[in-house]
Design a protein around this motif. Structure first.
Motif, PDB file in Angstrom:
ATOM      1  N   TYR A 173       0.835  -1.190   0.000  1.00 26.65           N
ATOM      2  CA  TYR A 173       0.000   0.000   0.000  1.00 26.65           C
ATOM      3  C   TYR A 173       0.874   1.246   0.000  1.00 26.65           C
ATOM      4  N   GLU A 174       0.238   2.381  -0.324  1.00 24.31           N
ATOM      5  CA  GLU A 174       0.922   3.666  -0.222  1.00 24.31           C
ATOM      6  C   GLU A 174       0.050   4.593   0.622  1.00 24.31           C
ATOM      7  N   LEU A 175       0.673   5.225   1.596  1.00 24.73           N
ATOM      8  CA  LEU A 175       0.013   6.208   2.452  1.00 24.73           C
ATOM      9  C   LEU A 175       0.416   7.599   1.988  1.00 24.73           C
ATOM     10  N   ALA A 176      -0.558   8.474   1.795  1.00 27.11           N
ATOM     11  CA  ALA A 176      -0.301   9.875   1.457  1.00 27.11           C
ATOM     12  C   ALA A 176      -0.942  10.732   2.542  1.00 27.11           C
ATOM     13  N   VAL A 177      -0.173  11.669   3.088  1.00 29.73           N
ATOM     14  CA  VAL A 177      -0.676  12.573   4.121  1.00 29.73           C
ATOM     15  C   VAL A 177      -0.282  13.994   3.741  1.00 29.73           C
ATOM     16  N   VAL A 178      -1.227  14.924   3.886  1.00 28.04           N
ATOM     17  CA  VAL A 178      -0.948  16.335   3.646  1.00 28.04           C
ATOM     18  C   VAL A 178      -1.543  17.139   4.793  1.00 28.04           C
ATOM     19  N   CYS A 179      -0.840  18.171   5.201  1.00 27.53           N
ATOM     20  CA  CYS A 179      -1.300  19.056   6.261  1.00 27.53           C
ATOM     21  C   CYS A 179      -1.261  20.479   5.706  1.00 27.53           C
ATOM     22  N   SER A 206       7.783  13.357  10.160  1.00 27.09           N
ATOM     23  CA  SER A 206       7.246  14.710  10.242  1.00 27.09           C
ATOM     24  C   SER A 206       6.532  15.103   8.952  1.00 27.09           C
ATOM     25  N   VAL A 207       5.437  15.847   9.115  1.00 25.33           N
ATOM     26  CA  VAL A 207       4.668  16.385   7.993  1.00 25.33           C
ATOM     27  C   VAL A 207       4.523  17.885   8.224  1.00 25.33           C
ATOM     28  N   PRO A 208       5.153  18.718   7.380  1.00 29.02           N
ATOM     29  CA  PRO A 208       4.980  20.160   7.549  1.00 29.02           C
ATOM     30  C   PRO A 208       3.561  20.565   7.124  1.00 29.02           C
ATOM     31  N   CYS A 209       2.976  21.525   7.793  1.00 30.86           N
ATOM     32  CA  CYS A 209       1.628  21.994   7.442  1.00 30.86           C
ATOM     33  C   CYS A 209       1.698  23.096   6.391  1.00 30.86           C
ATOM     34  N   ASP A 210       2.446  22.817   5.328  1.00 35.19           N
ATOM     35  CA  ASP A 210       2.618  23.791   4.254  1.00 35.19           C
ATOM     36  C   ASP A 210       2.002  23.316   2.939  1.00 35.19           C
ATOM     37  N   GLY A 211       1.198  22.269   2.996  1.00 37.86           N
ATOM     38  CA  GLY A 211       0.558  21.739   1.796  1.00 37.86           C
ATOM     39  C   GLY A 211       1.369  20.697   1.070  1.00 37.86           C
ATOM     40  N   SER A 212       2.568  20.366   1.557  1.00 34.83           N
ATOM     41  CA  SER A 212       3.393  19.319   0.934  1.00 34.83           C
ATOM     42  C   SER A 212       2.806  17.952   1.247  1.00 34.83           C
ATOM     43  N   GLY A 253      -4.722  23.745  11.519  1.00 31.15           N
ATOM     44  CA  GLY A 253      -5.044  23.510  10.118  1.00 31.15           C
ATOM     45  C   GLY A 253      -5.807  22.211   9.947  1.00 31.15           C
ATOM     46  N   VAL A 254      -5.636  21.614   8.775  1.00 34.01           N
ATOM     47  CA  VAL A 254      -6.355  20.391   8.415  1.00 34.01           C
ATOM     48  C   VAL A 254      -5.374  19.342   7.916  1.00 34.01           C
ATOM     49  N   ILE A 255      -5.616  18.088   8.303  1.00 38.23           N
ATOM     50  CA  ILE A 255      -4.830  16.943   7.837  1.00 38.23           C
ATOM     51  C   ILE A 255      -5.728  16.093   6.951  1.00 38.23           C
ATOM     52  N   ALA A 256      -5.228  15.731   5.771  1.00 40.67           N
ATOM     53  CA  ALA A 256      -5.935  14.803   4.895  1.00 40.67           C
ATOM     54  C   ALA A 256      -5.026  13.605   4.665  1.00 40.67           C
TER      55      ALA A 256
END
Length: 94
Positions: free
Chosen positions: A25-31, A50-56, A80-83
């Motif tokens: 599987y592949e996990l994709a996370v954006v904040c 770590s996931v920066p909350c800059d849309g990356s 913000g929002v996490i997807a």
């Protein structure tokens, strides 16, 4: 797509998706927002990325084990929002 969702950074993501053992599987996370969040996933949700909350978008590929837990938590002061989304990877064509 196998599973997905969105949450406020302050709430975080806490789920145990039903995945097929031994499948890739592949996990994709954006904040999107301010600050950063940490992703922890695995049988015991160990290790963190770590996931920066800059849309990356942050990607990670993995093979499912019998039980997978996904936790994404915002760092203190983050907003913000996490997807997130989990996709099943197709085997390469022969």
């Amino acid at each position: 797509m196998v599973a997905s969702g969105t949450e406020r950074v302050s709430d975080g993501v806490h789920t145990q998706p039903g995945l097929s053992e031994g499948v890739a599987y592949e996990l994709a996370v954006v904040c999107a927002g301010e600050g950063a969040a940490k992703i922890a996933f695995g049988p015991a949700a160990q290790g963190a990325k770590s996931v920066p909350c800059d849309g990356s978008v942050v990607f990670d590929r993995f093979t499912a084990e019998r039980s997978l837990r996904l936790d994404v938590r915002g760092n203190p002061g983050s907003a913000g929002v996490i997807a997130w989304r989990i996709d099943r990877l197709r085997p390469p064509a022969a």
